[in-house]
Write an enzyme that holds these catalytic residues in place. Structure first.
Site, PDB file in Angstrom:
ATOM      1  N   HIS A 162       0.815  -1.220   0.000  1.00 33.78           N
ATOM      2  CA  HIS A 162       0.000   0.000   0.000  1.00 33.78           C
ATOM      3  C   HIS A 162       0.847   1.269   0.000  1.00 33.78           C
ATOM      4  O   HIS A 162       0.327   2.355  -0.169  1.00 33.78           O
ATOM      5  CB  HIS A 162      -0.906   0.046   1.233  1.00 33.78           C
ATOM      6  CG  HIS A 162      -1.851  -1.104   1.309  1.00 33.78           C
ATOM      7  ND1 HIS A 162      -2.797  -1.341   0.345  1.00 33.78           N
ATOM      8  CD2 HIS A 162      -1.972  -2.100   2.223  1.00 33.78           C
ATOM      9  CE1 HIS A 162      -3.480  -2.423   0.662  1.00 33.78           C
ATOM     10  NE2 HIS A 162      -2.992  -2.912   1.796  1.00 33.78           N
ATOM     11  N   GLU A 163       2.137   1.092   0.298  1.00 33.94           N
ATOM     12  CA  GLU A 163       2.958   2.299   0.409  1.00 33.94           C
ATOM     13  C   GLU A 163       3.898   2.401  -0.791  1.00 33.94           C
ATOM     14  O   GLU A 163       3.452   2.705  -1.883  1.00 33.94           O
ATOM     15  CB  GLU A 163       3.653   2.327   1.775  1.00 33.94           C
ATOM     16  CG  GLU A 163       2.583   2.369   2.891  1.00 33.94           C
ATOM     17  CD  GLU A 163       3.147   2.442   4.297  1.00 33.94           C
ATOM     18  OE1 GLU A 163       3.961   3.344   4.544  1.00 33.94           O
ATOM     19  OE2 GLU A 163       2.787   1.594   5.139  1.00 33.94           O
ATOM     20  N   MET A 164       5.182   2.097  -0.633  1.00 32.79           N
ATOM     21  CA  MET A 164       6.080   2.290  -1.765  1.00 32.79           C
ATOM     22  C   MET A 164       6.061   1.088  -2.715  1.00 32.79           C
ATOM     23  O   MET A 164       6.557   1.174  -3.847  1.00 32.79           O
ATOM     24  CB  MET A 164       7.466   2.642  -1.253  1.00 32.79           C
ATOM     25  CG  MET A 164       7.421   4.014  -0.539  1.00 32.79           C
ATOM     26  SD  MET A 164       8.679   4.224   0.715  1.00 32.79           S
ATOM     27  CE  MET A 164       9.954   4.991  -0.237  1.00 32.79           C
TER      28      MET A 164
END
Lengths: 367, 214
Positions: A162-164
């Protein structure tokens, strides 16, 4: 005759008494004459007593000059410089859209000032971005404390889908190995080739420089008794006294690094964030989150783990009414603070803002 | 063996055995309130009379202690014998003040924090209500009894006083949710005497009526 004299004498005495009695309301005088053992009828701790203390309750104290540095990852200028490049480099995300600094933005006090963080492709994440400032002083990272070092923390957002959203460690290592300047920088910093552990070690080394010393509170604690205003001193007295903030916000970084529930879980909602419980599986940890540091707290809006309270005054009001209605820590109970006392507390919290680190340019290599 | 030697042996045995002149009081406080989540019920019975010299050193080893921890007094109820000194350490992350305005022992320990511990000696029997001037909700009770012949009321309202020298005494009851009571009682040289006290008399607020008593 005798009665006349009596009247005159009483009159003169009364006049003298009036002349020499000090005015009743003189706050300065009150403070100066107050003693530690003031009668129980006046619950406030006098400012003179505060100024006489060499050690504050809860060991709330000045920020140490350096955070703890792990033996396995000593600080070197080359490593710190490399860590800074990586911190600002969007090539650490799969689609090149995000760097660490996207959420931990230097212009926003190394956070994003959003209620909840925004990850890759505008995904709204579950919790508020904690600031990197002074994080190096804390033994546990994340709101649920699941990482016990900055190195381990740095790895997670890079690999989180969900992030990088980097697919795996080797994927990132191979990508960075194609950038000649990075190969040179890693050799210089570590004496060897790029590896995932070295990426996170360099980022952590840079983060250990992001500290905010010399706040008015720090100056006060180190002996400059005028560094705090009278109102801030009253606020500090409330902080470790009536308001009992230092039950949890204690130590030099104003956190006990423990997890507390504030009673904000509702019985119904099954989708709620259970916080530390998701890691510890202990019932007492349901809805408990790590005590955040209060350093620079006025800058770190909005508040709580989910950014659900917009201002610090509202946070103080929340604690004053005894937190939420759900199951909560025994330490959370109504505080009976007056409006003035809440103002004093807020004023003290403003004194916890220190010198911000100067971080200019990213220096991330193009080639 | 003849009759005479029996008597001699008996006398010899009697000399060896300690004089069994101590009885026991077993009692019940009728209607002792059930503990609830929000209310703790504390009570103690003690003897007045002349049960021998006051034994201050009855508590072996550690000093009785009432700490301040997590914004509370712990324990919040303590029974000590007159003459004993109570340690009142601050084990908390916040500052506290410990004071009492009770007539049998007024004191004010001032403001102090963890590591800066204080203590108080209680010379006079009585009920001492303890508070913190900073945190008004912090409350505790110390009951100072005249001698070591006391017993705490258990949760089920029962109590037992053992090894009481034979004699006639007044048994006193203090509880935070019952009216103070007295009862004359005769303790036998051997065996026990049973007593029932009335715990339904009142729902006293424990801070409204400090009891000056011995």
């Amino acid at each position: 005759m005798c009665r006349w004299w009596k009247c005159v004498t009483i009159g003169i005495l009364a006049l003298l008494t009036l002349c020499f009695s000090s005015p009743a309301q003189d706050p300065g005088k009150e403070q100066a004459s107050a003693l530690p053992s003031s009668p129980p009828s006046s619950p406030a701790i006098p400012i003179a007593f505060l100024d006489s203390l060499t050690r504050l309750p809860g060991n709330i104290s000045a920020l140490p000059a350096s955070p703890p540095i792990p033996a396995a990852n000593p600080q070197t200028p080359a490593k710190i410089a490399l860590g800074k490049m990586l911190f600002f480099d969007t090539r650490l995300s799969r689609d090149g859209s995000l760097s660490c600094a996207s959420c931990h933005d230097p212009a926003k006090h190394f956070s994003d000032m959003r209620p909840r963080a925004i990850g890759i492709r505008h995904t709204v994440l579950g919790r508020r971005t904690p600031s990197v400032l002074n994080a190096a002083y804390n033994p546990l990272q994340f709101w649920d404390g699941r990482a016990n070092s900055l190195e381990k923390q740095a790895a997670e957002p890079i690999l989180s889908s969900h992030e990088m959203a980097v697919p795996d460690e080797n994927w990132l290592v191979n990508r960075l190995r194609q950038i000649p300047n990075y190969n040179r920088q890693f050799t210089q910093a570590f004496g060897g080739p790029i590896s995932f552990v070295r990426i996170t070690s360099a980022i952590a080394a840079f983060e250990r420089t992001l500290i905010t010393p010399d706040s008015p509170f720090d100056l006060y604690i180190r002996g400059a008794k005028n560094a705090l205003t009278i109102q801030q001193k009253r606020g500090l007295i409330l902080f470790f006294g009536k308001a009992s903030c230092s039950q949890c916000h204690n130590g030099p970084n104003f956190t006990d690094n423990k997890f507390h529930s504030l009673g904000r879980l509702s019985g119904e909602d099954k989708t709620q964030d259970l916080g530390r419980y998701t890691i510890s599986k202990k019932l007492a940890d349901r809805g408990a989150f790590k005590t955040p540091s209060l350093r620079n707290v006025v800058d770190h809006t909005p508040y709580m783990h989910d950014g659900s309270i917009a201002t610090l005054s509202e946070v103080i009001a929340f604690y004053n009414r005894g937190g939420g209605d759900g199951k909560k820590s025994d330490l959370i109970h109504p505080l009976n603070l007056t409006a003035n006392e809440q103002e004093d507390l807020l004023s003290f919290l403003r004194s916890l803002t220190g010198t911000q680190p100067k971080v200019e340019g990213s220096g991330s290599p193009r080639q | 063996m003849n009759h005479r030697s029996h008597i001699i042996v008996l006398i010899f045995l009697l000399c060896l055995a300690p004089p069994a002149l101590c009885g026991e009081i077993e009692g019940r406080v009728d209607g002792w309130p059930q503990a609830t989540l929000t209310a703790a019920h504390h009570g103690v019975v003690w003897l007045v009379g002349s049960p021998g010299p006051v034994d201050v050193k009855s508590r072996s080893g550690t000093k009785p202690t009432m700490s301040q921890i997590k914004g509370q007094f712990s324990p919040s109820f303590l029974v000590v014998v007159a003459g004993e000194t109570v340690a009142m350490p601050n084990k908390d992350e916040v500052a506290h003040n410990v004071y009492s305005n009770s007539s049998s022992r007024k004191f004010n320990l001032g403001f102090y924090a963890k590591g800066d511990d204080r203590e108080v000696t209680f010379a006079t029997p009585g009920v001492v209500e303890v508070g913190c001037s900073i945190h008004q909700s912090m409350r505790a009770t110390i009951v100072v009894v005249p001698n070591r012949y006391y017993a705490a009321i258990r949760e089920d309202g029962m109590f037992r006083l053992s090894n009481v020298p034979k004699g006639t005494y007044t048994l006193k009851l203090w509880g935070n949710h019952v009216s103070p009571q007295s009862r004359d009682i005769t303790v036998p040289a051997v065996g026990k005497v049973e007593v029932t006290l009335d715990g339904r008399t009142s729902q006293l607020d424990r801070f409204s009526k400090p009891m000056r008593e011995n």
